[in-house]
Write a protein that holds these residues in place. Sequence first.
Motif, short mmCIF file in Angstrom:
data_model
loop_
_atom_site.label_atom_id
_atom_site.label_comp_id
_atom_site.label_asym_id
_atom_site.label_seq_id
_atom_site.Cartn_x
_atom_site.Cartn_y
_atom_site.Cartn_z
N ASP A 59 0.17 -1.06 0.39
CA ASP A 59 0.56 -0.07 -0.18
C ASP A 59 0.68 1.46 -0.44
OD1 ASP A 59 0.71 -0.66 2.61
OD2 ASP A 59 -0.79 -0.01 3.46
N TRP A 60 2.16 0.80 0.08
CA TRP A 60 2.95 2.69 0.23
C TRP A 60 3.21 2.84 -0.95
CZ3 TRP A 60 7.46 1.44 4.21
CH2 TRP A 60 7.47 1.40 5.24
N LEU A 61 3.12 3.89 -1.35
CA LEU A 61 3.95 4.14 -2.30
C LEU A 61 5.29 4.57 -3.22
CD1 LEU A 61 1.61 6.99 -4.85
CD2 LEU A 61 3.86 7.56 -4.52
N ALA A 62 5.93 4.29 -3.99
CA ALA A 62 7.16 4.31 -4.06
C ALA A 62 7.83 5.81 -5.12
CB ALA A 62 7.99 3.11 -4.53
N LEU A 63 8.18 6.62 -4.95
CA LEU A 63 9.04 7.21 -6.46
C LEU A 63 10.34 7.51 -6.26
CD1 LEU A 63 9.27 10.44 -4.99
CD2 LEU A 63 7.44 10.59 -4.93
N LYS A 64 10.52 7.60 -7.14
CA LYS A 64 12.06 8.06 -8.12
C LYS A 64 12.18 9.01 -8.80
CE LYS A 64 13.58 5.13 -11.29
NZ LYS A 64 14.13 6.43 -11.92
N ASP A 65 13.80 9.35 -8.98
CA ASP A 65 14.23 10.27 -10.29
C ASP A 65 13.93 9.74 -11.88
OD1 ASP A 65 14.53 12.71 -8.94
OD2 ASP A 65 16.83 11.85 -8.31
N GLY A 66 14.03 10.46 -12.83
CA GLY A 66 14.09 9.91 -13.63
C GLY A 66 12.55 9.66 -14.43
N ALA A 67 12.58 8.32 -15.38
CA ALA A 67 11.65 7.63 -16.79
C ALA A 67 11.50 6.90 -15.50
CB ALA A 67 12.67 7.26 -17.22
N PRO A 68 10.13 6.92 -15.77
CA PRO A 68 9.38 5.30 -15.06
C PRO A 68 10.30 4.73 -15.37
CG PRO A 68 7.59 6.96 -16.18
CD PRO A 68 9.02 6.96 -16.45
N ALA A 69 10.13 3.64 -13.71
CA ALA A 69 9.86 2.33 -13.66
C ALA A 69 9.16 0.85 -13.14
CB ALA A 69 11.68 2.72 -13.33
N PRO A 70 9.92 -0.08 -13.57
CA PRO A 70 8.83 -1.22 -13.02
C PRO A 70 8.93 -0.87 -11.92
CG PRO A 70 10.04 -2.42 -14.74
CD PRO A 70 10.35 -0.60 -14.72
N GLY A 71 7.83 -0.94 -10.47
CA GLY A 71 7.91 -1.21 -9.23
C GLY A 71 7.54 0.39 -8.46
N PHE A 72 7.69 1.29 -8.61
CA PHE A 72 7.58 2.21 -9.13
C PHE A 72 6.19 3.25 -9.44
CE2 PHE A 72 12.31 1.93 -8.45
CZ PHE A 72 12.38 2.30 -7.30
N ASP A 73 5.55 3.72 -8.13
CA ASP A 73 4.50 4.32 -8.34
C ASP A 73 4.19 5.43 -10.06
OD1 ASP A 73 2.32 2.24 -6.93
OD2 ASP A 73 3.62 2.54 -5.82
N ALA A 74 5.52 6.53 -9.26
CA ALA A 74 5.53 8.21 -9.78
C ALA A 74 7.10 8.29 -9.85
CB ALA A 74 5.24 8.08 -8.33
N VAL A 75 7.46 8.74 -10.20
CA VAL A 75 8.40 9.88 -10.13
C VAL A 75 8.41 11.26 -9.11
CG1 VAL A 75 9.12 9.08 -12.77
CG2 VAL A 75 7.60 11.03 -12.31
N ASN A 76 9.75 11.91 -9.48
CA ASN A 76 10.08 12.78 -9.20
C ASN A 76 10.08 14.10 -9.18
OD1 ASN A 76 11.86 14.02 -5.96
ND2 ASN A 76 13.23 13.79 -7.38
N SER A 77 8.53 14.05 -9.85
CA SER A 77 7.82 15.81 -10.01
C SER A 77 6.54 15.57 -9.56
CB SER A 77 7.51 15.22 -11.62
OG SER A 77 6.88 16.19 -12.17
N PRO A 78 7.38 17.81 -8.82
CA PRO A 78 5.80 18.59 -8.46
C PRO A 78 4.35 18.15 -8.91
CG PRO A 78 7.82 19.64 -8.73
CD PRO A 78 8.47 18.57 -9.04
N ALA A 79 4.90 18.46 -10.29
CA ALA A 79 3.63 19.10 -11.46
C ALA A 79 2.80 17.44 -11.32
CB ALA A 79 3.54 19.06 -12.74
N LEU A 80 3.36 16.93 -11.64
CA LEU A 80 3.18 15.24 -11.84
C LEU A 80 2.57 14.12 -10.45
CD1 LEU A 80 5.68 13.37 -14.16
CD2 LEU A 80 3.39 14.34 -15.10
N LEU A 81 2.94 14.89 -9.84
CA LEU A 81 2.49 14.15 -8.24
C LEU A 81 1.11 15.42 -7.85
CD1 LEU A 81 3.31 12.18 -6.40
CD2 LEU A 81 4.50 13.87 -4.63
N ARG A 82 1.05 16.24 -8.63
CA ARG A 82 -0.27 17.36 -6.66
C ARG A 82 -0.94 16.84 -7.55
NH1 ARG A 82 1.11 22.36 -11.58
NH2 ARG A 82 0.71 21.62 -13.22
N SER A 83 -1.63 15.78 -7.90
CA SER A 83 -2.62 15.39 -8.82
C SER A 83 -3.11 14.32 -8.02
CB SER A 83 -3.33 15.94 -10.19
OG SER A 83 -2.69 14.72 -11.24
N VAL A 84 -2.21 13.60 -7.02
CA VAL A 84 -2.59 12.76 -6.63
C VAL A 84 -3.11 12.61 -5.73
CG1 VAL A 84 -0.84 9.84 -6.12
CG2 VAL A 84 -0.52 12.04 -8.67
#
Length: 232
Positions: A59-84
């Motif tokens: 149930d935890w959400l994982a995010l990282k730098d760079g392009a989307p990657a398997p296993g990660f739910d999000a990337v390190n972007s404030p604009a992309l996170l602001r609607s989550v």
Amino acid sequence: MQTRFLGIPEMAEVPPVAVVVDVMRAFTVAAWAFAQGAEKIVLAESPDEALALKARHPDWLALKDGAPAPGFDAVNSPALLRSVDLAGRTVVQKTTAGTVGALAVKEAPLVLCAAFVVAEATARLLRTRADDGVTFVVTGEDGRADEDLACAQYIARRAAGAEVDAAEFLRRAGASRAASELARGVRQGAHPDDVALCLELDRFPFAMVATSEDSLMLLRPYAVPPAWASGP
């Protein structure tokens, strides 16, 4: 208040108070995550650790730098996170500089993570520790990232109670290498609005405090009571 501004490689001793600055984008993202309802952020040492934590806590959400990657739910972007919607969620964050800097000072009695979006709240909290020396960890480019240094210098002056025109500090950040790369789309996992969001001064009213708990470093929002503030 004695202040030092050091890059991660220069950290040779445990400071009494550490302010880890990553404007573009780790701690702007962290602040947005809290604004979207996240309860806490786990600062991971590596992508493998982030994925292992995610595997143990689906149930935890994982995010990282760079392009989307398997296993990660999000990337390190404030604009992309602001609607989550992150209400009540735990976020696992692994970035190139910000999380590395925080983990480098995890033994410090007080660790704050900061960016322009939480600058004033961070400064207000630092005023309560005026007798302690403060080390600002400038995470980007081995301590040379001007967006991080500008933010650190601004917070330091506000923590000392000085009246400060933020315009020049924000201008420096907007002219930085990181801002240019984000604006030009050089960095993967970015959104065109990321730079503007990273340059929003005092968007959020909380500071962010990191503590070591059960072998993990956890970041949480911290509301500084107005009565604690001093100076202008």
